[in-house]
Write a protein that holds these residues in place. Structure first.
Motif, PDB file in Angstrom:
ATOM      1  N   UNK A  90       0.818  -1.219   0.000  1.00  0.00           N
ATOM      2  CA  UNK A  90       0.000   0.000   0.000  1.00  0.00           C
ATOM      3  C   UNK A  90       0.845   1.260   0.000  1.00  0.00           C
ATOM      4  N   UNK A  94       2.418   1.584  -3.678  1.00  0.00           N
ATOM      5  CA  UNK A  94       1.488   2.026  -4.733  1.00  0.00           C
ATOM      6  C   UNK A  94       1.046   3.474  -4.457  1.00  0.00           C
ATOM      7  N   UNK A  95       0.749   3.752  -3.204  1.00  0.00           N
ATOM      8  CA  UNK A  95       0.349   5.119  -2.851  1.00  0.00           C
ATOM      9  C   UNK A  95       1.469   6.114  -3.085  1.00  0.00           C
ATOM     10  N   UNK A 109       1.762   6.908  -6.718  1.00  0.00           N
ATOM     11  CA  UNK A 109       0.757   7.876  -7.185  1.00  0.00           C
ATOM     12  C   UNK A 109       1.247   9.306  -6.964  1.00  0.00           C
ATOM     13  N   UNK A 110       1.903   9.529  -5.832  1.00  0.00           N
ATOM     14  CA  UNK A 110       2.418  10.872  -5.575  1.00  0.00           C
ATOM     15  C   UNK A 110       3.594  11.187  -6.487  1.00  0.00           C
ATOM     16  N   UNK A 141      -4.038  16.498  -8.846  1.00  0.00           N
ATOM     17  CA  UNK A 141      -3.689  15.268  -8.134  1.00  0.00           C
ATOM     18  C   UNK A 141      -4.176  14.091  -8.984  1.00  0.00           C
ATOM     19  N   UNK A 142      -3.342  13.075  -9.180  1.00  0.00           N
ATOM     20  CA  UNK A 142      -3.788  11.948 -10.005  1.00  0.00           C
ATOM     21  C   UNK A 142      -5.081  11.314  -9.469  1.00  0.00           C
ATOM     22  N   UNK A 143      -5.982  11.026 -10.370  1.00  0.00           N
ATOM     23  CA  UNK A 143      -7.207  10.319  -9.993  1.00  0.00           C
ATOM     24  C   UNK A 143      -7.043   8.849 -10.373  1.00  0.00           C
ATOM     25  N   UNK A 144      -8.092   8.072 -10.139  1.00  0.00           N
ATOM     26  CA  UNK A 144      -8.033   6.644 -10.482  1.00  0.00           C
ATOM     27  C   UNK A 144      -7.856   6.432 -11.978  1.00  0.00           C
ATOM     28  N   UNK A 145      -8.157   7.438 -12.786  1.00  0.00           N
ATOM     29  CA  UNK A 145      -8.019   7.296 -14.241  1.00  0.00           C
ATOM     30  C   UNK A 145      -6.568   7.469 -14.697  1.00  0.00           C
ATOM     31  N   UNK A 167      -3.892   6.818 -12.662  1.00  0.00           N
ATOM     32  CA  UNK A 167      -3.028   5.842 -11.998  1.00  0.00           C
ATOM     33  C   UNK A 167      -3.081   4.501 -12.726  1.00  0.00           C
ATOM     34  N   UNK A 168      -1.916   3.982 -13.118  1.00  0.00           N
ATOM     35  CA  UNK A 168      -1.908   2.641 -13.705  1.00  0.00           C
ATOM     36  C   UNK A 168      -1.966   1.578 -12.599  1.00  0.00           C
ATOM     37  N   UNK A 169      -2.138   0.340 -12.993  1.00  0.00           N
ATOM     38  CA  UNK A 169      -1.942  -0.769 -12.069  1.00  0.00           C
ATOM     39  C   UNK A 169      -0.426  -0.892 -11.871  1.00  0.00           C
ATOM     40  N   UNK A 170      -0.010  -1.028 -10.643  1.00  0.00           N
ATOM     41  CA  UNK A 170       1.425  -1.088 -10.358  1.00  0.00           C
ATOM     42  C   UNK A 170       1.775  -2.481  -9.850  1.00  0.00           C
ATOM     43  N   UNK A 174      -7.311  -3.540   2.138  1.00  0.00           N
ATOM     44  CA  UNK A 174      -6.468  -2.397   2.513  1.00  0.00           C
ATOM     45  C   UNK A 174      -6.757  -1.214   1.571  1.00  0.00           C
ATOM     46  N   UNK A 230      -5.893   4.246   3.819  1.00  0.00           N
ATOM     47  CA  UNK A 230      -4.764   4.466   4.726  1.00  0.00           C
ATOM     48  C   UNK A 230      -5.184   5.485   5.779  1.00  0.00           C
ATOM     49  N   UNK A 266     -12.691   2.062 -12.068  1.00  0.00           N
ATOM     50  CA  UNK A 266     -11.831   3.254 -12.055  1.00  0.00           C
ATOM     51  C   UNK A 266     -12.615   4.495 -12.471  1.00  0.00           C
ATOM     52  N   UNK A 284     -10.974  11.850  -5.010  1.00  0.00           N
ATOM     53  CA  UNK A 284      -9.513  11.811  -4.905  1.00  0.00           C
ATOM     54  C   UNK A 284      -9.084  11.085  -3.637  1.00  0.00           C
ATOM     55  N   UNK A 338      -3.596   8.750  -0.553  1.00  0.00           N
ATOM     56  CA  UNK A 338      -2.752   7.741   0.107  1.00  0.00           C
ATOM     57  C   UNK A 338      -2.544   6.467  -0.706  1.00  0.00           C
ATOM     58  N   UNK A 339      -3.612   5.934  -1.269  1.00  0.00           N
ATOM     59  CA  UNK A 339      -3.561   4.529  -1.699  1.00  0.00           C
ATOM     60  C   UNK A 339      -3.110   4.303  -3.129  1.00  0.00           C
ATOM     61  N   UNK A 340      -3.205   5.324  -3.986  1.00  0.00           N
ATOM     62  CA  UNK A 340      -2.943   5.069  -5.407  1.00  0.00           C
ATOM     63  C   UNK A 340      -4.062   4.275  -6.062  1.00  0.00           C
ATOM     64  N   UNK A 341      -5.190   4.151  -5.371  1.00  0.00           N
ATOM     65  CA  UNK A 341      -6.458   3.602  -5.892  1.00  0.00           C
ATOM     66  C   UNK A 341      -6.486   2.097  -6.144  1.00  0.00           C
ATOM     67  N   UNK A 342      -5.341   1.478  -6.339  1.00  0.00           N
ATOM     68  CA  UNK A 342      -5.331   0.078  -6.769  1.00  0.00           C
ATOM     69  C   UNK A 342      -6.127  -0.811  -5.804  1.00  0.00           C
TER      70      UNK A 342
END
Lengths: 767, 183
Positions: A651, A654-655, A658-659, A687-691, A693-696, B101, B104, B132, B139, B142-146
């Motif tokens: 977590x 990946x988080x 995103x930053x 700030x990056x949204x879910x769109x 952000x790739x799968x990491x 999880x 955060x 997605x 927004x 913390x998590x990067x959404x995954x």
């Protein structure tokens, strides 16, 4: 065993049901609210402040300017990397004669409600005489530019000069020498919860402040000093916190003003920063210009590197002192073995919001510069960039390795690591050897793809110490008091797992208490990826001492040597045959009968930091019409010594990524020539949204446990962030290797890519 | 603010009826948090971008920082506090966020849960790309959404297996029928 397992967090049940208690959620009887009037000018003299109309508004309780604060008030001191020479550039809680950035606090208003306080703010009339704003480091240090802090005498506030070997001598021997200018833009942590505080004077005249975090005990002492009252008469209570990332939890002007107002008014005073305010008031970070000279040979081996760095520190020196510039130098070498290094860093004042740390401070900046330079060298020599990396890496047999540069008062000494191995792991995971073929096939279909790598070394576990106190309660529940802070990272779960492992009890039986200065006797807080490393080690040893106590009593009762006993699943067992001998609860009861206190304290001290390391890799596809970058695959391998909870580490990574992605492609705190922040809302600070952000894909490695702590941990907080920008930039350059483009500046804009594609491929003749 | 400027409003939040006297300019987020004491709804930007303050109003997700309290007069609102059973049993989305999880610091979580809840009603069987898009108005720093995507995926699975949510979340079903008009 709970260490090493991905258990669910003990923090979550409250937070997913709306029962969290963030500072804005607390409401006390008779509470009033504060609003701060801030400077709309980047640089101006304050000629007059008219507060009369505001004071006359019903339900306005207090209107305070800088002239109303105690005459002998000190400025807010530096917490980390303090430096005497910089004390003349520190910030006072309210400006008096002059404002030096848009957002500087000028007037404090307290009213019965936030709505009324904002009405009153509209009635404040400040007459300013505007002065020429300084918005660029190079302008700032010109001799005819006005000086922001006359007592220092120059806007070039401070110079840091570090050397290893002789760069000049080495450069003379190098067949290739190149120079590059690189820029990392201003951006910051921007937690989703803005800052906030609630201060109240209790009936016993003691002051209680809700809302401090990160470095609660330190800030507790600072407030006592600034207010000139005994710290015994102040209590800090940490609430739930909506994200830290570096900026949150430092001591800001409001951390003095709100408690001061509560003391003056004798009523609870709350302040919750609004988002637009946050963008100009809370620490910015990252903005640096680098001028690099690097010498290398035909194999790509780098012999010498000099970097002259200009750090735009903003209008004042805040609590971080010169932390970021110092870390930029100390961590710049990364995983490579350079013969000669030289860093000259200018800490420059400008009329912008003051700065501090943001996740991976100095490393995000330095890693971008260094990892781009490696790829620029590879391109120049027509070599595989991963091979150039390989040829410069520190070898495992060189560990522990001193890179010759100091940071935070200690010479950087990497404790352990196998850097070539992690490069190989990443190359295999990304199928680098087959990539050229794949790229050619994609090109045949009209698709532009590229693959880039970036390696990094992180630092963690900053001392000097951390504290833990554990106590077994009735029924075998455990309380764990820690000097760490909870900023959402899962620290409670990690500590519970550590205690649970030692004491053979379920982690769910552990209650972690933190951030209350009346309850936890001391602490250094949560920053610099130190929580699990230093605080976790303290919890480990405190629990171990408690376990010893329990086993001594068990040994006596069972007529067996204590060293033959252990605790597992709340049972006392015999180590050799794993046989259950009695219940843990029986021993606890026996201890109580005998009056044995089941409580232990431990202070874990450490002189040296630990150094986790890793690699990021990005595969991108580029839209040739728009220049848009699509991340097809993103991969991080990170050796953190030991993962207490892999799910939480995952977590964090990946988080963190995103930053880093925000910093690479989207986020910029951009100023115009007048010193106005033009990206001051979420409409334009992206700030990056879910769109986006790739799968990491994450690979957590435990090949190099730290020898410096009992758990072998190196921490995981920042490695997800620091190498995103160069990995993506290198991938773009790999994709566009036939086009006229070099990426030396962040964020990477699609228009730059689009323009390069429109210009068309470069022919060899042109090169 | 004088008493005459206050407006009386009545609204149903999580199945419970509330009344409040509020200034016309008071935001629904502030009404929920300050007047009704429902602080599970968080305010992250106050300009309608971050989605932390998302609640379901009359069957639709709204940013409660962009709605005035007086606009919610006679409305049915659902907030994070209404997701779990009154006896404490977690909603499948809450279970899934915990399991995967998906949070955060937890500050964006209430808004994220409400958006996801509405999204799964509209699309009970989504793929990851659709999830997605479904949560793209919220927004998370913390998590990067995954893990949030993982959690919504798991919640969809839990919800399809277990009709309990549909049967019992009468609030959500009722509010779908639209806003009552006060005559």
């Amino acid at each position: 065993m709970t260490i090493g397992t991905s258990v669910k967090r003990i923090e979550d049940p409250r937070l997913i049901t709306g029962k969290g208690q963030y500072v804005g959620d607390i409401k006390l009887h008779d509470q009033c609210e504060a609003v701060i009037v801030r400077s709309p000018h980047a640089h101006a003299n304050i000629l007059r402040i008219d507060t009369e109309k505001a004071k006359q508004l019903p339900e306005v309780l207090m209107v305070m300017t800088g002239w109303d604060l105690p005459k002998d008030l000190s400025p807010i001191p530096m917490r980390l990397a303090p430096n005497e020479a910089l004390t003349k550039a520190l910030q006072f809680p309210l400006a008096k004669d002059k404002v030096r950035y848009v957002g500087e606090p000028v007037v404090l208003i307290v009213a019965t409600s936030r709505y009324t306080a904002e009405d009153a703010a509209d009635l404040i009339d400040v007459t300013y005489e505007s002065l020429a704003p300084i918005t660029d480091v190079h302008t700032a240090i010109q001799s005819d530019t006005s000086v922001l802090h006359p007592e220092i005498g120059s806007n070039d506030l401070f110079l840091i000069h570090s050397k290893k070997g002789s760069v000049n001598e080495e450069l003379k021997k190098c067949p290739y020498v190149i120079e590059e200018d690189l820029y990392v833009q201003r951006h910051s942590g921007i937690p989703l919860e803005t800052r906030g505080l609630l201060a109240v004077v209790q009936e016993d005249k003691r002051l209680t402040v809700y809302g401090p975090t990160k470095v609660v005990h330190f800030n507790h002492q600072i407030l006592a000093r600034l207010l000139k009252i005994d710290s015994q008469n102040i209590r800090f209570i940490e609430t739930d916190v909506g994200g830290g990332f570096g900026p949150r939890g430092e001591f800001y002007p409001e951390d003095y003003l709100i408690p001061y107002a509560a003391l003056r008014l004798g009523r609870p005073v709350k302040w919750v920063e609004d988002r637009l305010e946050h963008m100009v008031a809370t620490n910015h970070s990252r903005e640096q210009k680098h001028h690099v000279v690097v010498g290398f040979d035909e194999s790509g081996r780098i012999h010498a590197l000099r970097d002259e760095i200009f750090v735009d520190t903003g209008a004042y020196i805040r609590t971080h002192g010169i932390t970021v510039p110092v870390l930029t130098q100390g961590m710049f070498p990364g995983p490579y073995d350079f013969h000669a290094l030289e860093f000259i860093t200018h800490v420059v004042a400008t009329n912008k919001t003051p700065t501090g740390t943001y996740r991976g401070p100095g490393r995000f900046e330095g890693t971008f510069v260094r990892e781009r330079i490696i790829d620029i060298i590879a391109k120049k020599l027509n070599l595989d960039p991963t091979v150039v990396r390989e040829r410069n890496l520190i070898k495992p047999e060189q560990m522990p390795y001193t890179n010759g540069i100091s940071a935070l008062g200690q010479v950087v000494e990497y404790d352990s690591g196998d850097y070539p191995q992690i490069l190989d792991i990443a190359r295999n995971a990304m199928e680098w050897n087959q990539f050229a073929e794949r790229k050619a096939l994609a090109a045949a279909e009209g698709k532009i793809i590229g693959l880039g790598f970036a390696m990094f070394v992180e630092k963690s576990g900053l001392g000097p110490w951390e504290f833990c106190e554990v106590e077994i309660l009735e029924k075998g529940d455990l309380t764990c008091k820690t000097g760490l802070a909870d900023v959402g990272q899962g620290v409670k779960t990690a500590l519970a797992q550590i205690c649970s492992d030692q004491l053979g009890i379920p982690y769910s039986k552990v209650t972690v208490i933190h951030g209350d200065t009346d309850v936890v006797e001391k602490g250094n807080g949560s920053f610099a990826t130190r929580g699990t490393v230093v605080g976790g080690s303290a919890a480990w040893y405190a629990s171990e001492a408690l376990k010893k106590k329990l086993l001594l009593v068990a040994a006596e009762l069972l007529h067996l040597p204590a060293e033959e006993l252990d605790i597992k699943n709340q049972l006392i067992i015999h180590i050799t045959n794993q046989q259950c001998l009695c219940q843990l609860e029986d021993i606890i009861t026996e201890c109580r009968k005998r009056g044995i206190e089941l409580r232990e304290k431990y202070t874990f001290s450490i002189d040296h930091m630990s150094y986790p390391y890793g690699i990021h890799a990005a595969e991108v596809a580029i839209d040739s019409e728009t220049g848009k970058i699509k991340i097809e695959k993103y991969y991080i391998a990170y050796d953190i010594g030991k993962a207490i909870n892999p799910l939480l580490v995952h977590g964090q990574l990946v988080g963190g990524m995103a930053q880093g992605l925000g910093g690479a492609l989207f986020e910029e705190l951009r100023y115009d020539d007048n010193g106005q922040l033009i990206t001051g809302s979420f409409m334009d600070y992206l700030i990056p949204s879910s769109m986006e952000m790739p799968e990491v894909e994450i690979e957590i490695l435990e090949n190099s446990p730290s020898p410096l702590n009992p758990l072998g941990v190196k921490g995981a907080g920042e490695g997800g962030t620091v190498a995103v920008a160069p990995a993506i930039a290198n991938a773009i350059i790999n994709a566009l290797d036939k086009y006229p483009i070099e990426i030396t500046s962040l964020p990477i804009r699609p228009e730059v890519i689009r323009d390069a594609i429109k210009k068309g491929p470069v022919t060899n003749e042109e090169e | 603010m004088t008493q005459s400027n206050l407006k009386n409003i009545a609204l149903t939040v999580n199945g419970k009826e509330y009344t409040a006297s509020v200034e016309p300019r008071m935001l629904l987020s502030d009404v929920l948090r300050d007047e009704l004491g429902l602080t599970g709804t968080h305010v992250g930007c106050e300009h309608g971008i971050c989605g932390a303050c998302t609640v379901i109003m009359d069957g639709r997700p709204v940013r409660s920082c962009l709605v005035y309290g007086v606009q919610a007069d006679q409305a049915k609102v659902q907030t994070v506090e209404g997701l779990a059973d009154p006896d404490g049993g977690l909603h499948p989305l809450q279970e899934a966020f915990w399991e995967k999880h998906g949070l955060q610091c937890g500050f964006c979580t209430p808004g994220m849960l409400m958006s996801a809840c509405h999204f799964l009603e509209q699309n009970p069987n989504p793929n990851r790309e659709e999830i997605r898009e479904g949560i793209s108005g919220n927004l998370c720093r913390c998590t990067g959404y995954q893990n949030i995507v993982d959690a919504v995926e798991l919640a969809a699975e839990l919800l399809s297996k277990n009709k309990k949510c549909d049967d019992e979340s009468s609030d959500l079903q009722v509010v779908q029928t639209g806003r009552k008009v006060n005559v």
